[in-house]
Design a protein around this motif. Structure first.
Motif, PDB file in Angstrom:
ATOM      1  N   ILE A 255       0.319  -1.518  -0.452  1.00 52.28           N
ATOM      2  CA  ILE A 255      -0.081   0.032   0.283  1.00 52.28           C
ATOM      3  C   ILE A 255       1.280   1.625   0.208  1.00 52.28           C
ATOM      4  O   ILE A 255       0.238   2.162  -0.523  1.00 52.28           O
ATOM      5  CB  ILE A 255      -0.762   0.158   1.178  1.00 52.28           C
TER       6      ILE A 255
ATOM      7  N   SER B 265       0.398   3.692  -3.222  1.00 54.48           N
ATOM      8  CA  SER B 265       0.365   5.414  -2.936  1.00 54.48           C
ATOM      9  C   SER B 265       0.683   6.215  -3.380  1.00 54.48           C
ATOM     10  O   SER B 265       1.142   7.409  -3.270  1.00 54.48           O
ATOM     11  CB  SER B 265      -0.235   5.255  -0.904  1.00 54.48           C
ATOM     12  N   THR B 266       2.680   5.870  -2.530  1.00 52.61           N
ATOM     13  CA  THR B 266       3.913   6.676  -3.117  1.00 52.61           C
ATOM     14  C   THR B 266       3.452   6.776  -4.670  1.00 52.61           C
ATOM     15  O   THR B 266       4.373   8.550  -5.035  1.00 52.61           O
ATOM     16  CB  THR B 266       5.249   6.139  -1.972  1.00 52.61           C
TER      17      THR B 266
ATOM     18  N   VAL C  23      -4.867   9.890  -1.269  1.00 53.25           N
ATOM     19  CA  VAL C  23      -3.522   8.761  -0.809  1.00 53.25           C
ATOM     20  C   VAL C  23      -2.627   9.453  -0.282  1.00 53.25           C
ATOM     21  O   VAL C  23      -1.569   8.792   0.078  1.00 53.25           O
ATOM     22  CB  VAL C  23      -2.907   9.813  -2.763  1.00 53.25           C
TER      23      VAL C  23
ATOM     24  N   ILE D 236      -3.579   7.828   2.891  1.00 59.01           N
ATOM     25  CA  ILE D 236      -2.758   6.007   2.694  1.00 59.01           C
ATOM     26  C   ILE D 236      -1.663   6.531   3.383  1.00 59.01           C
ATOM     27  O   ILE D 236      -0.923   5.319   3.892  1.00 59.01           O
ATOM     28  CB  ILE D 236      -3.845   6.398   1.838  1.00 59.01           C
ATOM     29  N   GLN D 237      -0.332   7.354   2.339  1.00 55.68           N
ATOM     30  CA  GLN D 237       0.593   7.199   2.480  1.00 55.68           C
ATOM     31  C   GLN D 237       1.468   7.224   3.724  1.00 55.68           C
ATOM     32  O   GLN D 237       2.045   6.367   4.250  1.00 55.68           O
ATOM     33  CB  GLN D 237       1.198   8.116   1.036  1.00 55.68           C
TER      34      GLN D 237
END
Length: 153
Positions: free
Chosen positions: A13, A17-18, A59, A62-63
């Motif tokens: 993940i 995300s990154t 995002v 999440i990152q």
């Protein structure tokens, strides 16, 4: 699900995300040479292409969560923790640049719909802070890739 599985999921993940965040950041970096010299009117027209990009903000959350999870779950893997910390520092640095330079320019120009007298300074801050943020995101992605490569299974 085992701790190792959670760690693998967090790493996947974080990488995804990154990568998404890096894609947007690199777009800003690579457009800079073509935009920095535009006339005032042309620049403000071009800036309109970014309307709606703020929806990508989730995002970054999440990152952040996935990178912190990597660090926490890698208690027995010092190298992964170190590279996870590097990725976290890179994300924090990119966000510091955004909130210090980019966001104030967005506010002062009402998201590039209002032309203040100091628009050129704001443009320079906006463009170069995005470029520096892209470098931070690239460094963070590199750290995560290294973490994945050195991870003990």
């Amino acid at each position: 699900m085992s701790r190792s599985s959670f760690h693998s999921l967090a790493l996947a993940i974080a990488l995804l995300s990154t990568a998404v965040a890096l894609g947007a950041a690199l777009a800003h970096l690579f457009e800079l040479p073509n935009k920095i010299g535009l006339t005032r009117d042309d620049y403000f027209i071009v800036q309109g292409i970014y309307r709606g990009w703020s929806m990508l903000g989730f995002v970054l959350l999440i990152q952040l969560i996935s990178i912190v999870a990597i660090i926490v779950l890698a208690q027995q893997d010092r190298d992964v923790r170190i590279f996870g910390c590097v990725a976290l520092i890179c994300l924090i640095a990119a966000q510091m640049l955004f909130w210090t330079f980019t966001y104030p320019a967005n506010v002062a120009t009402e998201n590039w719909t209002k032309i203040p007298a100091n628009w050129q300074v704001l443009r320079r801050n906006w463009e170069y802070s995005h470029a520096a943020g892209a470098v931070c995101q690239l460094a963070g992605m590199t750290a995560l890739i290294i973490a994945a490569l050195v991870r003990r299974r």
